[in-house]
Write a protein that holds these residues in place. Sequence first.
Motif, PDB file in Angstrom:
ATOM      1  N   ALA A  86     -55.722  16.376   9.152  1.00 27.34           N
ATOM      2  CA  ALA A  86     -54.384  16.030   9.619  1.00 27.34           C
ATOM      3  C   ALA A  86     -54.406  15.123  10.849  1.00 27.34           C
ATOM      4  CB  ALA A  86     -53.606  17.304   9.939  1.00 27.34           C
ATOM      5  N   GLN A  87     -55.574  14.618  11.229  1.00 29.59           N
ATOM      6  CA  GLN A  87     -55.671  13.802  12.440  1.00 29.59           C
ATOM      7  C   GLN A  87     -54.770  12.569  12.361  1.00 29.59           C
ATOM      8  OE1 GLN A  87     -59.613  12.775  14.148  1.00 29.59           O
ATOM      9  NE2 GLN A  87     -58.981  10.645  14.036  1.00 29.59           N
ATOM     10  N   ARG A  88     -54.106  12.286  13.481  1.00 28.67           N
ATOM     11  CA  ARG A  88     -53.385  11.018  13.608  1.00 28.67           C
ATOM     12  C   ARG A  88     -53.415  10.580  15.060  1.00 28.67           C
ATOM     13  NH1 ARG A  88     -47.028  11.043  14.375  1.00 28.67           N
ATOM     14  NH2 ARG A  88     -46.669  13.099  15.310  1.00 28.67           N
ATOM     15  N   ARG A  89     -53.340   9.272  15.247  1.00 27.95           N
ATOM     16  CA  ARG A  89     -53.392   8.680  16.580  1.00 27.95           C
ATOM     17  C   ARG A  89     -52.093   7.934  16.843  1.00 27.95           C
ATOM     18  NH1 ARG A  89     -57.871   4.229  18.808  1.00 27.95           N
ATOM     19  NH2 ARG A  89     -56.520   3.288  20.412  1.00 27.95           N
TER      20      ARG A  89
ATOM     21  N   VAL B 203     -52.227   4.393  26.710  1.00 26.50           N
ATOM     22  CA  VAL B 203     -52.352   5.830  26.461  1.00 26.50           C
ATOM     23  C   VAL B 203     -52.489   6.040  24.956  1.00 26.50           C
ATOM     24  CG1 VAL B 203     -51.258   8.099  26.670  1.00 26.50           C
ATOM     25  CG2 VAL B 203     -50.891   6.372  28.453  1.00 26.50           C
ATOM     26  N   ALA B 204     -53.381   6.934  24.569  1.00 27.09           N
ATOM     27  CA  ALA B 204     -53.502   7.321  23.159  1.00 27.09           C
ATOM     28  C   ALA B 204     -53.380   8.827  23.056  1.00 27.09           C
ATOM     29  CB  ALA B 204     -54.824   6.855  22.563  1.00 27.09           C
ATOM     30  N   LEU B 205     -52.607   9.283  22.082  1.00 21.47           N
ATOM     31  CA  LEU B 205     -52.496  10.710  21.798  1.00 21.47           C
ATOM     32  C   LEU B 205     -53.109  10.940  20.421  1.00 21.47           C
ATOM     33  CD1 LEU B 205     -49.404   9.673  22.987  1.00 21.47           C
ATOM     34  CD2 LEU B 205     -49.448  12.124  23.501  1.00 21.47           C
ATOM     35  N   VAL B 206     -54.102  11.820  20.363  1.00 27.57           N
ATOM     36  CA  VAL B 206     -54.785  12.113  19.107  1.00 27.57           C
ATOM     37  C   VAL B 206     -54.464  13.556  18.726  1.00 27.57           C
ATOM     38  CG1 VAL B 206     -56.950  12.081  17.837  1.00 27.57           C
ATOM     39  CG2 VAL B 206     -56.622  10.524  19.788  1.00 27.57           C
TER      40      VAL B 206
ATOM     41  N   ALA C  58     -61.297   9.289  16.975  1.00 28.34           N
ATOM     42  CA  ALA C  58     -60.186   8.347  16.847  1.00 28.34           C
ATOM     43  C   ALA C  58     -60.592   6.923  17.218  1.00 28.34           C
ATOM     44  CB  ALA C  58     -59.031   8.798  17.729  1.00 28.34           C
ATOM     45  N   GLY C  59     -61.891   6.713  17.437  1.00 31.37           N
ATOM     46  CA  GLY C  59     -62.374   5.373  17.740  1.00 31.37           C
ATOM     47  C   GLY C  59     -62.278   4.990  19.195  1.00 31.37           C
TER      48      GLY C  59
ATOM     49  N   ALA D 166     -40.250  10.364  19.862  1.00 29.37           N
ATOM     50  CA  ALA D 166     -39.943   9.580  18.664  1.00 29.37           C
ATOM     51  C   ALA D 166     -40.914   9.857  17.527  1.00 29.37           C
ATOM     52  CB  ALA D 166     -39.934   8.092  19.006  1.00 29.37           C
ATOM     53  N   GLU D 167     -42.187  10.037  17.876  1.00 33.07           N
ATOM     54  CA  GLU D 167     -43.222  10.258  16.858  1.00 33.07           C
ATOM     55  C   GLU D 167     -43.444  11.739  16.574  1.00 33.07           C
ATOM     56  OE1 GLU D 167     -44.726   8.004  15.098  1.00 33.07           O
ATOM     57  OE2 GLU D 167     -43.886   6.252  16.119  1.00 33.07           O
ATOM     58  N   ASP D 168     -42.724  12.597  17.297  1.00 31.69           N
ATOM     59  CA  ASP D 168     -42.825  14.050  17.110  1.00 31.69           C
ATOM     60  C   ASP D 168     -44.276  14.525  17.218  1.00 31.69           C
ATOM     61  OD1 ASP D 168     -41.763  16.582  16.711  1.00 31.69           O
ATOM     62  OD2 ASP D 168     -42.042  16.489  14.527  1.00 31.69           O
ATOM     63  N   VAL D 169     -44.941  14.110  18.279  1.00 30.30           N
ATOM     64  CA  VAL D 169     -46.329  14.528  18.517  1.00 30.30           C
ATOM     65  C   VAL D 169     -46.338  15.991  18.925  1.00 30.30           C
ATOM     66  CG1 VAL D 169     -48.421  14.143  19.874  1.00 30.30           C
ATOM     67  CG2 VAL D 169     -46.983  12.196  19.191  1.00 30.30           C
ATOM     68  N   LYS D 170     -47.155  16.777  18.254  1.00 30.58           N
ATOM     69  CA  LYS D 170     -47.232  18.217  18.503  1.00 30.58           C
ATOM     70  C   LYS D 170     -48.635  18.610  18.965  1.00 30.58           C
ATOM     71  CE  LYS D 170     -43.062  19.098  16.828  1.00 30.58           C
ATOM     72  NZ  LYS D 170     -41.956  19.555  17.713  1.00 30.58           N
ATOM     73  N   PRO D 171     -48.742  19.704  19.718  1.00 32.05           N
ATOM     74  CA  PRO D 171     -50.065  20.232  20.045  1.00 32.05           C
ATOM     75  C   PRO D 171     -50.725  20.780  18.776  1.00 32.05           C
ATOM     76  CG  PRO D 171     -48.353  21.138  21.479  1.00 32.05           C
ATOM     77  CD  PRO D 171     -47.655  20.460  20.354  1.00 32.05           C
ATOM     78  N   PRO D 172     -52.061  20.835  18.710  1.00 30.23           N
ATOM     79  CA  PRO D 172     -52.964  20.366  19.753  1.00 30.23           C
ATOM     80  C   PRO D 172     -53.167  18.850  19.671  1.00 30.23           C
ATOM     81  CG  PRO D 172     -54.232  21.257  17.927  1.00 30.23           C
ATOM     82  CD  PRO D 172     -52.788  21.468  17.579  1.00 30.23           C
ATOM     83  N   ALA D 173     -53.158  18.216  20.820  1.00 34.17           N
ATOM     84  CA  ALA D 173     -53.411  16.782  20.889  1.00 34.17           C
ATOM     85  C   ALA D 173     -54.167  16.482  22.169  1.00 34.17           C
ATOM     86  CB  ALA D 173     -52.103  15.994  20.837  1.00 34.17           C
ATOM     87  N   VAL D 174     -55.120  15.595  22.067  1.00 28.69           N
ATOM     88  CA  VAL D 174     -55.872  15.132  23.228  1.00 28.69           C
ATOM     89  C   VAL D 174     -55.271  13.806  23.662  1.00 28.69           C
ATOM     90  CG1 VAL D 174     -58.121  14.348  24.065  1.00 28.69           C
ATOM     91  CG2 VAL D 174     -57.975  16.329  22.545  1.00 28.69           C
ATOM     92  N   ILE D 175     -55.010  13.675  24.962  1.00 32.31           N
ATOM     93  CA  ILE D 175     -54.382  12.470  25.507  1.00 32.31           C
ATOM     94  C   ILE D 175     -55.429  11.700  26.304  1.00 32.31           C
ATOM     95  CG2 ILE D 175     -52.518  11.577  26.954  1.00 32.31           C
ATOM     96  CD1 ILE D 175     -51.086  14.302  26.487  1.00 32.31           C
ATOM     97  N   VAL D 176     -55.563  10.412  25.997  1.00 35.22           N
ATOM     98  CA  VAL D 176     -56.522   9.547  26.686  1.00 35.22           C
ATOM     99  C   VAL D 176     -55.738   8.471  27.426  1.00 35.22           C
ATOM    100  CG1 VAL D 176     -58.581   8.123  26.474  1.00 35.22           C
ATOM    101  CG2 VAL D 176     -58.156   9.951  24.812  1.00 35.22           C
ATOM    102  N   VAL D 177     -56.005   8.354  28.720  1.00 33.78           N
ATOM    103  CA  VAL D 177     -55.330   7.366  29.559  1.00 33.78           C
ATOM    104  C   VAL D 177     -56.380   6.427  30.136  1.00 33.78           C
ATOM    105  CG1 VAL D 177     -53.861   7.000  31.576  1.00 33.78           C
ATOM    106  CG2 VAL D 177     -53.554   9.058  30.160  1.00 33.78           C
TER     107      VAL D 177
END
Length: 410
Positions: free
Chosen positions: A370-373, A360-363, A292-293, A387-398
């Motif tokens: 289907a990847q989205r950030r 924070v980024a959720l990938v 995700a850069g 709001a963005e309906d983020v679903k697992p699996p997702a990696v969270i970067v803080v």
Amino acid sequence: MAEHPAYPVGLRLSGRRVVVLGGGQVAQRRLPALIAAGADIVLVSPHATPSVEAMADAGEITWVRRAYQDGDLAEAWYALIATSDPEANTRASAEAERHRVWCVRSDDADQATAWTPATGHSEGVTVAVLTTHARGRDPRHTAAIRDAVVEGLRDGTLVAPHHRTRTPGVALVGGGPGDPDLITVRGRRLLAEADVVIADRLGPRDLLAELPPHVEVIDAAKIPYGRYMAQEAINNALIEHAKQGKAVVRLKGGDPYVFGRGMEEVQALAEAGIPCTVVPGISSSISVPSAAGIPVTHRGVAHEFTVVSGHVAPDDERSLVDWPALARLTGTLVILMGVDKIGKIAETLVAHGKSPETPVALVQEGTTAAQRRVDATLATVAETVRAEDVKPPAVIVVGEVVRVGPETSA
């Protein structure tokens, strides 16, 4: 002689004298294989490349620091002639002929009594490719054939079934973050040789479609659990199939030992007396942010990164994570399995000193099509996930690395 093809043979050089004349680039390329073969190597050359010199310093070869002299090939079984002096090469080649020493010449293959094939290795097999005749030899073509065969054996696209009796066992294979190209070559080869594959939903699913029809594919999420816990049922399935004499692959997402319960499966197999091979995989904790850069470390921004599981909320008595300590760290925090708990996690980090404006980024579905950030801050991440309906699996970067990108100056 040029009209007849070379006769291929494997030389067993362990403990036998091999003489190498010349310490340049040719010797540097050829010496590692001779060392691996266990040869007693004597290098004759007034000079050597730094890499060749390091081999001599390490005691892997004996270096005679002078030019070639007649008699250097006495008692040798094999010789590699690779000096920059054509006249010395010719004299050495003649000596090899007199002593009946198989001799490779780097400067004139037609005058050699042996050729070095293009070689590669894959799981105990050496692939060697030779041009049939000296005339029209094309080293690049033979190397390309070698590479194609070795790559096919490694990635499983060229399947060579074992016909001898195999020892029953299980391979615990880390499949990487999801992109089928990110599994290791060893993992892909073991998949190609499997009789049974027990797969997680987070593994590289596309690879399952490539398996031969006879391979039994078992979805670990659908194993009937009955009175067993899910992990117990998976352990039992691994044991039962292995005891039937089948080659079993347990295909897991990421790395088996990074929140993958891999050691629990290894322990169960060991208790049942079943051998197990563990093949590491690329962990999503590093690879997904990268895809995700996002670099988990960056000069002047983050000197460390910490990976934690977020499947248990900070206020849950089962949590083993020291969230207050994490809030005091200045590096990157990577959270796996934490989408549904991120609100409570963010609240806890802020309560213990982390700035609410920390990026924070959720990938989601990292490395797949289907990847989205989705970007947020600790203050907004809970609402953003909804709001963005983020679903697992997702990696969270803080952390501040979320703001680092190709356009950021060093």
